[in-house]
Enzyme design. Structure first.
Site, mmCIF file in Angstrom:
data_model
loop_
_atom_site.group_PDB
_atom_site.id
_atom_site.type_symbol
_atom_site.label_atom_id
_atom_site.label_comp_id
_atom_site.label_asym_id
_atom_site.label_seq_id
_atom_site.Cartn_x
_atom_site.Cartn_y
_atom_site.Cartn_z
ATOM 1 N N LYS A 19 -0.666 -4.261 -3.379
ATOM 2 C CA LYS A 19 -2.004 -3.473 -2.632
ATOM 3 C C LYS A 19 -2.010 -2.313 -3.603
ATOM 4 C CE LYS A 19 -4.922 -1.650 -0.141
ATOM 5 N NZ LYS A 19 -5.623 -0.060 0.290
ATOM 6 N N ASP A 33 10.673 4.151 -10.232
ATOM 7 C CA ASP A 33 9.986 4.958 -11.560
ATOM 8 C C ASP A 33 11.231 5.358 -11.885
ATOM 9 O OD1 ASP A 33 8.201 2.752 -11.706
ATOM 10 O OD2 ASP A 33 6.854 4.134 -11.991
ATOM 11 N N SER A 52 0.435 -1.127 -0.168
ATOM 12 C CA SER A 52 0.083 0.033 -0.121
ATOM 13 C C SER A 52 0.933 1.155 0.192
ATOM 14 C CB SER A 52 -0.883 0.435 1.379
ATOM 15 O OG SER A 52 -1.859 0.725 1.025
#
Length: 411
Positions: A340, A326, A315
């Site tokens: 999640k 990224d 999460s």
């Protein structure tokens, strides 16, 4: 690192939570704790009205306007005239929510909602463990430092078998938590299974503060562990940890076992390392799309970073990890994260109850949906059972070795 940090710049208007696994702290109710009045709805309604209010809230705000391919209106009158008590309302609401096939949308009783609020404001009472329901077994996934559970030598992966001689097999997490609750300075008896060994523990309940961030230095490598993003104090604690490790050449941030917490906390921490561009994208109902952008924090951390992750990193942990990966801002070591990628809003309901409702999903900065897939590490490394039993953290040792090479290569 420039020190004039704008603390709190990223806190958004509504409170959003990203609970990963359905986990609870095993706490007892503290009647002295004054929960934020604005976060509790004390309006009194009949049990039937409570159901109706919940139905309407889901209809208006649930992220999937198809409601799991069902005709949501059918629930409006499904229990009409049948709900007489609060227990009736809870059963009806739970049954209705189950039809969404969404493990993260859940109704909270007054007691459960109070416990959740206490976790957010960081001061609770109880024994101090985090648990999950794993295939019907109640498993401890982490033990909070300096709590009765740690002093009683409870450990991660212990299976709770019984509480005060009541077997917990088949119970919900809420039911287990209720068995542990009790006044401060009273005792609870807990039977656990550790491997093949059956152990009995007598543990005192105490009030304690949850510290979610800790730091240390090993030579020229800084280490910061974030155990949870649930606390309102996490940003302040993280800033202190950055100050403590400021003079190091590299930084290891440990997210293992961090099952999530508040969205704004994950964004705040990510923004310490990412100065431009998207940190996360929120995708809501009917194509609603909102990009949360990095802001100028007056912080310049240019040292190499390693994130330690595992299957319980979920999460909010994955928002931070996904952004760092990224942007190639950190190297990830460990095992794949939980996966999640859904966002829940904490909604105060009448009679001091609450609703954690999925209102959106999130994407990493490059548009990746990690829900049910998780984030893969750059270097996959599993802890061996023998290392766990010997209390050897070989993942952390590997991270330190990799970091030493990263520091050397930058010279």
């Amino acid at each position: 690192m420039r020190k004039r940090i704008k603390a709190g710049i990223l806190f958004i208007g509504m409170v959003i939570t990203l609970f990963a696994i359905n986990s609870f702290y095993l706490n007892s109710h503290n009647p002295m704790l004054d929960v934020d009045k604005q976060s509790v709805n004390k309006t009194h309604v009949s049990p039937q009205k409570l159901f109706d209010y919940t139905w309407q809230t889901v209809k208006n705000e649930y992220y999937d306007s198809n409601f799991n391919d069902q005709y949501w209106v059918r629930w409006k009158n499904h229990y009409k005239g049948k709900i007489k008590t609060l227990d009736d309302a809870k059963v009806a609401i739970d049954t209705m929510l189950v039809s969404l096939d969404d493990p993260y949308s859940r109704f909270l009783t007054k007691e459960e909602f109070s416990e959740q609020n206490k976790s957010i404001i960081s001061k609770i009472s109880g024994i101090g463990v985090n648990i999950i329901n794993e295939s019907g077994k109640i498993k401890i996934i982490s033990v909070i430092e300096n709590t009765p559970a740690q002093f009683a030598d409870l450990k991660a992966n212990d299976i709770i078998m019984a509480i005060d001689d009541k077997k917990v097999s088949g119970m919900s997490l809420a039911e287990v938590a209720n068995l542990v609750k009790g006044p401060v300075n009273t005792f609870v008896n807990i039977d656990i299974l550790r491997g093949r060994e059956y152990i009995k523990k007598k543990i005192i309940r105490k009030e304690f503060s949850i510290k979610t961030v800790k730091s240390s230095i090993d030579k020229n490598i800084g280490y910061i562990q974030i155990t949870s993003f649930i606390s309102n104090s996490t940003p302040t604690e993280f800033l202190e940890a950055l100050e403590n490790t400021e003079k190091t050449k590299g930084l290891i941030i440990d997210l293992r076992g961090n099952t999530g917490g508040l969205l704004q906390n994950a964004i705040f921490v990510a923004n310490m390392f990412i100065q431009k561009g998207k940190i996360v994208s929120i995708v809501g109902r009917n194509g609603y799309h909102y990009d949360i952008m990095a802001q100028d924090t007056n912080v310049d951390i240019d040292k190499p970073i390693i994130l330690l992750i595992d299957g319980a990193s979920a999460s909010a942990s994955e928002i931070f990890s996904g952004a760092m990966k990224d942007y190639h801002r950190a190297k990830l070591i460990g095992t794949k994260t939980y996966g999640k990628g859904m966002v829940q809003k904490i909604i105060p309901m009448p009679d001091e109850t609450g609703l954690n409702l999925t209102i959106a999903k999130y994407l990493t900065p490059d548009g990746t949906d990690i829900n049910k897939t998780g984030i893969k590490p750059d270097i996959e490394y599993h802890l061996k059972r023998s290392d766990i039993l010997a209390k050897k953290d070989t993942q952390l040792e590997l991270a330190k070795n990799v970091m030493s090479k990263m520091i050397t290569s930058e010279k």
